[in-house]
Write an enzyme that holds these catalytic residues in place. Structure first.
Site, PDB file in Angstrom:
ATOM      1  N   TYR A  69      72.795  -3.228  33.635  1.00  0.00           N
ATOM      2  CA  TYR A  69      73.138  -4.023  32.171  1.00  0.00           C
ATOM      3  C   TYR A  69      74.379  -3.651  31.620  1.00  0.00           C
ATOM      4  O   TYR A  69      75.184  -4.283  31.305  1.00  0.00           O
ATOM      5  CB  TYR A  69      71.813  -3.447  31.023  1.00  0.00           C
ATOM      6  CG  TYR A  69      72.438  -3.571  29.716  1.00  0.00           C
ATOM      7  CD1 TYR A  69      72.367  -4.625  28.987  1.00  0.00           C
ATOM      8  CD2 TYR A  69      72.492  -2.297  28.953  1.00  0.00           C
ATOM      9  CE1 TYR A  69      72.676  -4.808  27.644  1.00  0.00           C
ATOM     10  CE2 TYR A  69      73.065  -2.415  27.631  1.00  0.00           C
ATOM     11  CZ  TYR A  69      72.992  -3.651  27.044  1.00  0.00           C
ATOM     12  OH  TYR A  69      73.417  -3.816  25.810  1.00  0.00           O
ATOM     13  N   LYS A 127      78.266  -5.766  30.780  1.00  0.00           N
ATOM     14  CA  LYS A 127      78.975  -5.578  29.413  1.00  0.00           C
ATOM     15  C   LYS A 127      80.622  -5.071  29.853  1.00  0.00           C
ATOM     16  O   LYS A 127      81.220  -5.582  29.268  1.00  0.00           O
ATOM     17  CB  LYS A 127      78.440  -4.632  28.454  1.00  0.00           C
ATOM     18  CG  LYS A 127      76.825  -4.933  28.028  1.00  0.00           C
ATOM     19  CD  LYS A 127      77.063  -6.220  27.283  1.00  0.00           C
ATOM     20  CE  LYS A 127      75.912  -6.564  26.553  1.00  0.00           C
ATOM     21  NZ  LYS A 127      75.759  -8.084  25.791  1.00  0.00           N
ATOM     22  N   ASN A 140      62.581  -0.878  24.470  1.00  0.00           N
ATOM     23  CA  ASN A 140      63.266   0.041  23.699  1.00  0.00           C
ATOM     24  C   ASN A 140      62.307   0.912  22.749  1.00  0.00           C
ATOM     25  O   ASN A 140      61.209   0.583  22.750  1.00  0.00           O
ATOM     26  CB  ASN A 140      64.108  -0.816  22.842  1.00  0.00           C
ATOM     27  CG  ASN A 140      65.107  -1.558  23.404  1.00  0.00           C
ATOM     28  OD1 ASN A 140      65.199  -2.791  23.489  1.00  0.00           O
ATOM     29  ND2 ASN A 140      66.108  -0.976  24.100  1.00  0.00           N
ATOM     30  N   SER A 160      78.569  -3.498  24.288  1.00  0.00           N
ATOM     31  CA  SER A 160      77.569  -2.183  24.105  1.00  0.00           C
ATOM     32  C   SER A 160      78.347  -0.798  24.221  1.00  0.00           C
ATOM     33  O   SER A 160      79.190  -0.578  24.949  1.00  0.00           O
ATOM     34  CB  SER A 160      76.366  -2.231  24.965  1.00  0.00           C
ATOM     35  OG  SER A 160      75.783  -1.160  24.811  1.00  0.00           O
TER      36      SER A 160
HETATM   37  C1  UD1 Z   1      71.085   0.851  25.308  1.00  0.00           C
HETATM   38  C2  UD1 Z   1      72.618   0.954  24.947  1.00  0.00           C
HETATM   39  C3  UD1 Z   1      72.557   0.066  23.589  1.00  0.00           C
HETATM   40  C4  UD1 Z   1      71.956  -1.452  23.566  1.00  0.00           C
HETATM   41  C5  UD1 Z   1      70.615  -1.315  24.195  1.00  0.00           C
HETATM   42  C6  UD1 Z   1      70.014  -2.659  24.335  1.00  0.00           C
HETATM   43  C7  UD1 Z   1      73.153   2.954  25.834  1.00  0.00           C
HETATM   44  C8  UD1 Z   1      73.705   4.294  25.783  1.00  0.00           C
HETATM   45  N1  UD1 Z   1      72.876   2.341  24.867  1.00  0.00           N
HETATM   46  O1  UD1 Z   1      70.199   1.601  24.335  1.00  0.00           O
HETATM   47  O2  UD1 Z   1      73.866   0.251  23.396  1.00  0.00           O
HETATM   48  O3  UD1 Z   1      72.139  -1.652  22.386  1.00  0.00           O
HETATM   49  O4  UD1 Z   1      70.505  -0.352  25.231  1.00  0.00           O
HETATM   50  O5  UD1 Z   1      68.695  -2.437  24.950  1.00  0.00           O
HETATM   51  O6  UD1 Z   1      73.239   2.438  27.158  1.00  0.00           O
HETATM   52  N2  UD1 Z   1      63.089   6.194  25.247  1.00  0.00           N
HETATM   53  C9  UD1 Z   1      61.858   6.748  25.355  1.00  0.00           C
HETATM   54  N3  UD1 Z   1      60.735   6.199  25.764  1.00  0.00           N
HETATM   55  C10 UD1 Z   1      60.724   4.864  25.438  1.00  0.00           C
HETATM   56  C11 UD1 Z   1      61.676   4.067  25.271  1.00  0.00           C
HETATM   57  C12 UD1 Z   1      62.883   4.612  24.972  1.00  0.00           C
HETATM   58  O7  UD1 Z   1      61.990   8.097  25.497  1.00  0.00           O
HETATM   59  O8  UD1 Z   1      59.473   4.235  25.595  1.00  0.00           O
HETATM   60  C13 UD1 Z   1      64.235   6.765  25.020  1.00  0.00           C
HETATM   61  C14 UD1 Z   1      65.370   6.296  26.004  1.00  0.00           C
HETATM   62  O9  UD1 Z   1      65.298   7.298  27.156  1.00  0.00           O
HETATM   63  C15 UD1 Z   1      66.472   6.664  25.200  1.00  0.00           C
HETATM   64  C16 UD1 Z   1      66.174   6.256  23.724  1.00  0.00           C
HETATM   65  O10 UD1 Z   1      64.903   6.389  23.502  1.00  0.00           O
HETATM   66  O11 UD1 Z   1      66.897   7.953  25.217  1.00  0.00           O
HETATM   67  C17 UD1 Z   1      66.593   4.905  23.530  1.00  0.00           C
HETATM   68  O12 UD1 Z   1      66.135   3.948  24.250  1.00  0.00           O
HETATM   69  P1  UD1 Z   1      66.287   2.399  24.295  1.00  0.00           P
HETATM   70  O13 UD1 Z   1      65.777   1.879  22.886  1.00  0.00           O
HETATM   71  O14 UD1 Z   1      65.501   1.751  25.336  1.00  0.00           O
HETATM   72  O15 UD1 Z   1      67.911   2.073  23.998  1.00  0.00           O
HETATM   73  P2  UD1 Z   1      69.296   2.607  24.910  1.00  0.00           P
HETATM   74  O16 UD1 Z   1      68.798   2.365  26.375  1.00  0.00           O
HETATM   75  O17 UD1 Z   1      69.663   3.912  24.678  1.00  0.00           O
END
Ligand code: UD1
Length: 357
Positions: free
Chosen positions: A152, A156, A201, A127
């Site tokens: 997490y 990785k 996510n 990742s």
């Molecule tokens: C992380 C990893 C990515 C991996 C994924 C697996 C990093 C930078 N990225 O993604 O490589 O494939 O985990 O799960 O570490 N968010 C909200 N509200 C929500 C959910 C998310 O605002 O309810 C925001 C988070 O704060 C983030 C963005 O959306 O800024 C994406 O979040 P998410 O989809 O959880 O993925 P990452 O944590 O970025």
């Protein structure tokens, strides 16, 4: 490259099910393994609908050494695509021990079983989280590996290092694929992301808001140093991502050289390739795109920053183009559309099932 028999761990999860279909459609025999802790047997029905047959599936936890040995004795694998593992940034901060136990111990068991059975080709699902807080964006593979911001990510980063040693000293051939944020679904509408409980996510969460299952999306922080204050990520389409795996597999099989020197093996063992679209999109921009697609407002509430998050990261994916002849081509809007269509279909199917009972 001739047809091969490939073990896909995590075979009924989101990325893995798309990979199973892509590898099977490329003519390989795929054998799927999963402990079903965060996925569903239903995914196998979807895979069967697309392929016209059901690949062999084994419900095994990678921490179960004996079961793994039995499996490896049953097939002659040419290699492994290893996805299995827990993967939620936020939850990993609350359950670090579980993440280490599951992701690290499970992978080491897998590697040792592979070694015992002389199976030494591996594509590992890593990742972009291994870069920690980026010193610059877009990040390329030359970017130093950072202090990871959550357990997490730590699993990785540690596993990439452990795999480098297996490559150098135990003659494994490994490619680490560093994914950015996979979204979207298979165009058939038969497989996609199945979420048990509240989604960790962004996109699945927004989809649940769009279909009325959840009241609003929490935007985790709007005070980041980004243009609109929300976090920026690189949202890569799942179909582009699995195409990257197929190309990485060809690359591994094309380059493996038995009598490579120790030095060149060390070089080889550092092979890590970014798989991203190379474009950053903020959380607020994603919400706007979903609103445009659904033609309805998505209620959003500004919430505190989430533990373990970084402000912005997106890929420089030039190396993938150079080594694998791969480039992500699906626009983010298109991935959101296919992801949402599948999600709506799953909601309808669930509704029909409950009303039948
Ligand atoms: C992380 C990893 C990515 C991996 C994924 C697996 C990093 C930078 N990225 O993604 O490589 O494939 O985990 O799960 O570490 N968010 C909200 N509200 C929500 C959910 C998310 O605002 O309810 C925001 C988070 O704060 C983030 C963005 O959306 O800024 C994406 O979040 P998410 O989809 O959880 O993925 P990452 O944590 O970025």
């Amino acid at each position: 490259m001739s047809w091969q028999t490939i073990l896909i761990t995590g075979g009924t999860g989101y990325i893995w099910s798309h990979a199973a279909v892509a590898f099977a459609q490329a003519g390989h025999t795929v054998v799927l393994l999963d402990n079903l802790s965060n996925s569903s047997r239903q995914t196998l029905d979807g895979i069967e609908k697309i392929l016209g047959y059901r690949p062999d599936f084994h419900c095994i936890d990678l921490r179960n050494q004996a079961a793994l040995d039995t499996l490896f004795a049953q097939y002659t694998f040419d290699g492994v695509i290893h996805f299995a593992g827990l993967k939620a940034v936020g939850w990993s901060c609350e359950q670090a021990g579980l993440y280490f136990e599951n992701n690290i111990n499970g992978t080491i068991n897998l590697l040792n079983t592979m070694e015992r059975h002389k199976v030494k080709s591996l594509v590992f699902s890593s990742s972009c989280t291994v870069y920690g807080t980026p010193q610059y964006t877009p990040v390329d593979e030359q970017h130093p590996l950072g202090e990871t911001t959550n357990p997490y990510g730590r699993t990785k980063a540690l596993l990439e290092k452990i795999l480098a040693d297996y490559a150098t000293f135990a003659w494994f051939t490994v490619v680490n694929l560093r994914y950015f944020n996979p979204i979207g679904a298979h165009p058939s509408g038969h497989i996609g992301e199945h979420i048990q409980g509240p989604p960790p996510n962004l996109l699945p969460y927004i989809f649940k808001v769009a279909t009325g299952e959840l009241p609003h999306i929490n935007v985790f922080g709007t005070d980041y140093p980004t243009p609109d204050g929300s976090c920026i990520r690189d949202y890569i389409d799942i179909n582009d991502l699995v195409d990257g795996h197929l190309k990485a597999w060809k690359y591994i099989k094309g380059h493996f050289c038995k009598d490579a020197s120790h030095a060149s093996r060390q070089e080889w063992s550092r092979t890590a390739i970014n798989l991203g679209i190379g474009q950053g999109t903020s959380v607020l921009e994603i919400i706007k795109l979903v609103e445009q697609i659904t033609k309805q407002p998505i209620p959003a509430i500004v919430a505190p920053r989430r533990a373990g998050d970084i402000a912005a990261i997106y890929a420089n994916a030039d190396l993938a183009q150079k080594l694998l002849w791969w480039k992500a081509t699906t626009p983010v809007e298109e991935s959101i559309r296919t992801g949402l269509l599948l999600f709506q279909k799953m909601v309808r199917e669930k509704y029909n099932e409950t009303t039948k009972q």
